[in-house]
Enzyme design. Structure first.
Site: not given
Ligand code: AMP
Length: 399
Positions: A7, A90, A180, A241, A384
């Protein structure tokens, strides 16, 4: 068979080595400050660890440090990199081009690079990492791309289009892509496995709540809507955010403060959300602790985020004409019982009932709804990396 999962960010590289015979992690680690200075921290599953400061001008030196950590350091877990069958990456943005994971070849690599226009912080870094892998490990070892966006490619146009002039979709691909997806896929697959039913027979809402947050509606076994959009800024309030808000407020502030589009991007992505409202931190633990200590802005941040989560869940119940199972995952979803209790407490109107004792359990898979709840509610730790490793194995097995 061992799969190496990568990743990569522009200045960091997270990795795991997974033994697919038993799906156990053999070692994991992180390289940081790539391009600036360089450092690696590495941990073997048996608790041995290794860390070093070592120059990493590019991702190639970072991979060299990873090879050393895995094969020669005090925390080595393999004799040589030849023991690794494939590398799974990823990839944040697959656009409309990649509805599923695929083997990386020069054409795929070009397309991932072109999609950098939609994910300028992520895709260029993934490309650097893939090229560095080719340089470090040669062309022989297969590399697979697993996209965060693939799971959301099943959304219908009425869910993914923005009500802008149509030409912006045609010219620039401006639409909702989601994020996601690997996590939403993992936890919704777990729901089907736990309930012993085909996924297509369960209406599921998955809440991935971490520093970044998204909620997804899954019906007939596929994603029908998700809260993140063109970029991971969309949806609801996160650590730093904004989530969705009236764009006119932004053009108004830009005019008042003489701000550029880049300034607005920075403010909305890095200075807003829980941090912007509380003034305390982007970290849920700090903000909830400050709220408990009487900080009113921290309490407002907590209240706003929980209210928005509730509204998204409510809208997806309407969109799917019902829900059978709700999942909480991610750092906040897995670890914040008070958030889960407050959100679920407002879903009593559809028969959601949560057991306080089960809701207090942390860090493991647990059904937190009561036996007579009309909707099953779960906490499911996401994984993940395991999805990336499984896809990688499946793809190389078909070769
Ligand atoms: P992630 O991005 O999935 O790693 O999640 C990070 C978020 O999870 C941060 O906001 C953390 O504060 C939050 N988090 C992690 N552990 C806990 C905890 N024990 N209680 C509440 N929030 C937590």
């Amino acid at each position: 068979m061992k799969i190496f999962v990568v990743n990569a960010g522009s200045s960091s590289l997270k990795y795991q080595l997974i033994d697919m015979d038993n799906e156990q992690v053999l070692a994991k680690g992180l390289c940081e400050r790539i391009g600036v200075s360089g450092g690696i921290s590495h941990k073997a599953a048996d608790g041995r660890s290794y860390s070093a400061e070592t120059p990493m001008p590019t991702h190639s030196e970072a991979f060299a440090a990873v090879v050393y950590a895995l094969t020669k350091s005090d925390a080595a877990v393999i004799g040589s990199f030849d023991e690794i069958s494939a590398i799974g990456h990823r990839i944040v943005q697959g656009g409309s081009i990649f509805p599923e994971s695929c083997l990386i070849d020069p054409d795929v690599l070009d397309k991932i690079e072109q999609l950098g226009a939609l994910a300028p912080l992520h895709n260029p870094a993934h490309v650097l990492a893939i090229r560095a892998c080719i340089k470090t490990f040669g062309e022989k070892i297969p590399q697979v791309a697993v996209f965060d966006t693939s799971f959301h490619q099943t959304m219908p146009p009425k869910a993914y289009m923005y009500p802008l002039p149509y030409e912006y979709y045609e010219k620039y691909g401006v639409r909702k892509y989601g994020a996601h997806g690997t996590s939403h896929r993992f936890v919704s697959d777990r729901v089907a496995a736990i309930e012993g039913k085909p996924k297509k027979d369960i209406k599921i809402i998955t809440c991935h709540l971490g520093n970044g947050c998204s909620i997804t509606a899954i019906k007939d076994g596929v994603c029908v809507d998700t809260s993140m959009g063109f970029t991971p800024l969309d949806g609801f309030m996160m650590g730093t955010r904004t989530g969705t808000m009236d764009p006119s407020a932004l053009t108004y502030i830009a005019e008042k403060e003489n701000l550029s589009p880049a300034d607005i991007n920075r403010i909305c992505n890095k200075e807003s959300g829980m941090l912007g409202i509380s003034g305390v931190s982007n970290d849920n633990r700090d903000v909830t602790a400050a709220a408990k200590a009487g900080n009113r802005r921290a309490q407002l941040a907590v209240d706003m985020q929980r209210y928005e989560i509730l509204k998204f869940i409510g809208s997806y119940i309407a969109a799917m004409n019902g829900v059978d199972s709700i999942v909480f995952t991610g750092g906040i979803g897995e670890n914040d019982p008070e958030l889960r209790k407050e959100v679920c407490g407002n879903l009593g109107f559809i028969g959601v009932a949560v057991d306080d004792e089960k809701n207090a359990l942390r860090g493991r898979e647990v059904k937190i709804s009561t036996d007579d709840s009309r909707v099953n509610v779960y906490v499911i730790p996401t994984n993940e990396e395991l999805v990336i490793a499984r896809d990688t194995l499946e793809i190389i097995s078909k070769k």
